[in-house]
Write an enzyme that holds these catalytic residues in place. Sequence first.
Site, PDB file in Angstrom:
ATOM      1  N   HIS A 166      44.551  68.523   7.812  1.00  0.00           N
ATOM      2  CA  HIS A 166      43.923  69.117   6.627  1.00  0.00           C
ATOM      3  C   HIS A 166      44.798  68.897   5.399  1.00  0.00           C
ATOM      4  O   HIS A 166      44.328  68.446   4.344  1.00  0.00           O
ATOM      5  CB  HIS A 166      43.760  70.627   6.809  1.00  0.00           C
ATOM      6  CG  HIS A 166      42.672  71.042   7.732  1.00  0.00           C
ATOM      7  ND1 HIS A 166      41.352  70.711   7.531  1.00  0.00           N
ATOM      8  CD2 HIS A 166      42.702  71.800   8.854  1.00  0.00           C
ATOM      9  CE1 HIS A 166      40.623  71.238   8.502  1.00  0.00           C
ATOM     10  NE2 HIS A 166      41.415  71.897   9.314  1.00  0.00           N
ATOM     11  N   HIS A 185      46.911  69.883  13.813  1.00  0.00           N
ATOM     12  CA  HIS A 185      45.551  70.122  13.313  1.00  0.00           C
ATOM     13  C   HIS A 185      45.593  70.485  11.830  1.00  0.00           C
ATOM     14  O   HIS A 185      44.849  69.918  11.010  1.00  0.00           O
ATOM     15  CB  HIS A 185      44.915  71.249  14.126  1.00  0.00           C
ATOM     16  CG  HIS A 185      43.537  71.624  13.686  1.00  0.00           C
ATOM     17  ND1 HIS A 185      42.404  71.281  14.381  1.00  0.00           N
ATOM     18  CD2 HIS A 185      43.092  72.319  12.602  1.00  0.00           C
ATOM     19  CE1 HIS A 185      41.335  71.737  13.757  1.00  0.00           C
ATOM     20  NE2 HIS A 185      41.721  72.386  12.673  1.00  0.00           N
ATOM     21  N   GLU A 186      46.463  71.427  11.470  1.00  0.00           N
ATOM     22  CA  GLU A 186      46.550  71.858  10.075  1.00  0.00           C
ATOM     23  C   GLU A 186      47.145  70.766   9.187  1.00  0.00           C
ATOM     24  O   GLU A 186      46.783  70.627   8.020  1.00  0.00           O
ATOM     25  CB  GLU A 186      47.375  73.144   9.963  1.00  0.00           C
ATOM     26  CG  GLU A 186      46.863  74.304  10.790  1.00  0.00           C
ATOM     27  CD  GLU A 186      45.414  74.637  10.522  1.00  0.00           C
ATOM     28  OE1 GLU A 186      44.966  74.510   9.363  1.00  0.00           O
ATOM     29  OE2 GLU A 186      44.706  75.026  11.471  1.00  0.00           O
TER      30      GLU A 186
END
Length: 906
Positions: A169, A165-166
């Site tokens: 980003h 998920h990170e």
Amino acid sequence: WKGFELGPIVMVSFKMFVLTLALYLLQGAGTSLIKLNNNGYEDVVIAIDPDVEEDENLIQQIKDMVSEASTYLYEATEKRFYFKGVSILIPKTWQTKPDYEPPKLETYKNADILIEVPNPPGNDVPRTDQFGQCGEMGERIHLTPDIISGKKLEAYGPPGRILVHEWAHLRWGVFEEYNEEERFYQSGGKYKKLICSEAITGINRAYSCSGGSCSFGTCRSDPKTGKPKKECLFVPDKVQNEKASIMFMQSIDSVVEFCTEKNHNKEAPNAHNRKCDLRSTWEVIQDSQDYKTSTPMTEAQPPQPSFSLKQIRERVLCLVLDKSGSMSDRLNRLHQASKLFLLQIIEKASWVGMVTFDSAASVQSELVQIETDAQRDTLISKLPAVASGGTSICSGLRSAFTVIGKKFSTDGSEIVLLTDGEDNTISTCFDEVKQSGAIIHTVALGTSAAKELEKLSDMTGGVKTFSTDTTQSNGLIDAFSALSSGNGLITQRSIQLESTGATLSNGEWMNGTIIVDNTVGNDTLFLVTWTEQQPQMFVSDPSGKTYDNFSVDANFKMAYLQIPNTAKDGIWTYSLTSSAQTLTLTVTSRAANPNVPPITVDSKMNKDTNTFPNPMVVYAEVRQGSLPITGATVTALIESADGTTVTLELLDNGAGADAYKNDGVYSRYFTAYKTNGRYSLKVRALQGANTQRSRPQVNGALYIPGWVENGEIKMNPPKPEISEDEIQANMQSFSRTALGGSFIVSNITSGCIADVFPPNQILDLEANIEDDHINLTWTAPGDDYDNGRAQKYIIRMSKDIIKLREDFDNALQVNTTDLIPSDANSKEVFVFKPENFTIENGTTIFLAIKAADKVNLTSPLSNIARASQSIPPSEDSSSPSGVSISTIVLSVVGAVIAMQVSHCVF
């Protein structure tokens, strides 16, 4: 800064649990080493903060997290990407082990993932720093030991999934698909839960905590607006079938994909829709260079990642200084900057050597470990006094490798290379530089420094700086002041409080003030330089005590004053007077308390090279430990090769170039190019009238309030709240300056430059309905991005969000004849009554806006704002889906619009 004054310093006790003893992390200025090689990400750097308690299990847990993430990433990207090679940076304070190698180019400054102590305790929210816009790579990922060990499994999901998920980003510049501030939104006259994809199942429940106990009940709506009350949460089912989306809730076991064009919720008022023009996460990833330069693999599983364990050691550095003939008029400035570096910047216990070069190199000092002032003085005595001969940069570098190699491996060592001369042979040692494993920081002095100089920094992860021959700008001293260790604790870092200069007439005074706040004060030094004759120099502390006992070096036209013990916090004053000449003043200090992080300012440009007419963006991050400082006055000074300086006020308003409002990152577009060549960036930050610490901005995995298992709700503990009183305690006035490095601009033609820059994209358009009118607000763009004033606005509306985005020019246009744009960064308010457009119960209107300048260059389409009107239901519902008011509420998604009847400016 003459006559600058601030109000009295407020003294309040301060509880330090809200602050993290942060590492020296020059946010964003460090260059990531990540490479994509045959579908695998190599040279990923994971750094363990020295404040993390030693635990060898943590290293294995990091390996397990990355291995799990690699498999998950491989599946989520359709066998396109995985983690191939990872370096784990281990603190110097941890026990040494045989399998720990010295770092090469890896530093805390360029770490991609930082493992740090939660701040405050229990605040384990994963997050990624993102300065830029959609599709632009982020800065770094922050995780805590409890996240990595799986202790927060119920709240955030498995560690490997969190990392993916990170990573999305960080690597691809996508944003969150949830919105904790707006969990429900209006659509078709009803409130819907904000989820992505819409196939995710769960229930809505009210959840509240008081006095240490928590309870949940029926989710009810506000009787006036129909909007679900604040305590209303969406609690997902533990068992699901839906595969998307990782950027909404990667913690759900069935979720293994990013949202695609087919299942993406384009109506959801979340950051991703607002910033990425309603595109799905997978569409943004497909538009990345990673995707475009790769093809899917065929193997069922990716290869296992490889890991290197690197332990930080003492700093090892060699100065490589040009003393060729062209330096003859610049030796004074070389001495002044180098002396400050050796006196003040280089940290105690560092190893330092010195090499000078012209057409050949000469060793001035073998490596010496800095333990005493006498050792610093001895090194200073070795600085070159005579300049002559040609320029052979490679000779200097080879000699430095030899000096370092006599005591240490060159891996991870540093070289500070200063030169002002052309050298057409510099490329002949590029291979040796790559093989050395050394980090090379380059200082280009004047307009004739070798054109390939910056490649040495680019290939080794070093800092690039540039100084003109304009003495008043203090550029060379600033360049050396920026060279604190990339691996040192922030409390050991030298911090620049002031850097200024003035050209005086006979008998004129250079007066000013310096703010020493209570986070700094140790090892405080005032440095004065002059070009002709020694000036009279006076410094006064907040109590009125005057210091004039400067140590003077008349030969090299400089003097310094070392303040004993810890400098008093408050307003210091300085007064300098002399005959007609140029004076400069530099003030540096260190943290007053080893347990309290000082306020820091770090700055950078969004890229190192640029081709006209592309714009650039200036960033400056102001923080204390992990807490952003908002409301400061932050100014960028950008100096071109011809000595011209452009001044820009940087803003933290969430508009124009600024990604998020009040996150402590101040931004602005830069388009005022003057000439081809090198430019230098310096930033000043001062406490403003509304300056305060803020909560860390969270761009990361969603905290799950609880789960529904077999029909039973199982709630997680609530997230720890950060006390506003604790955040604001002991906030004092401060002043800082910081160099942001250098960049190069090309393709500027001589003569008058045509208007080629449009207004910036509007990304904060908001709308609401009141009676039969629509109210719009947004931040005004400029004529050239966020500078100047636009000529006009074009506002259109539609009941179909996709048609508005894809066919904006044919949507219903709002009459904006009387809407005159305000200056850039002003708040615009526009109220209008739609013509030929009936507002009734259940109406949802989508609006977007473009701005045009005087030559009719138009901005990209803004975010799309939504206004909906509905009548509240007669009874509360446990599943809020029929709601709202006789007024209309706004949701921000991702395109543009605006309208009018009255026009106000705040």
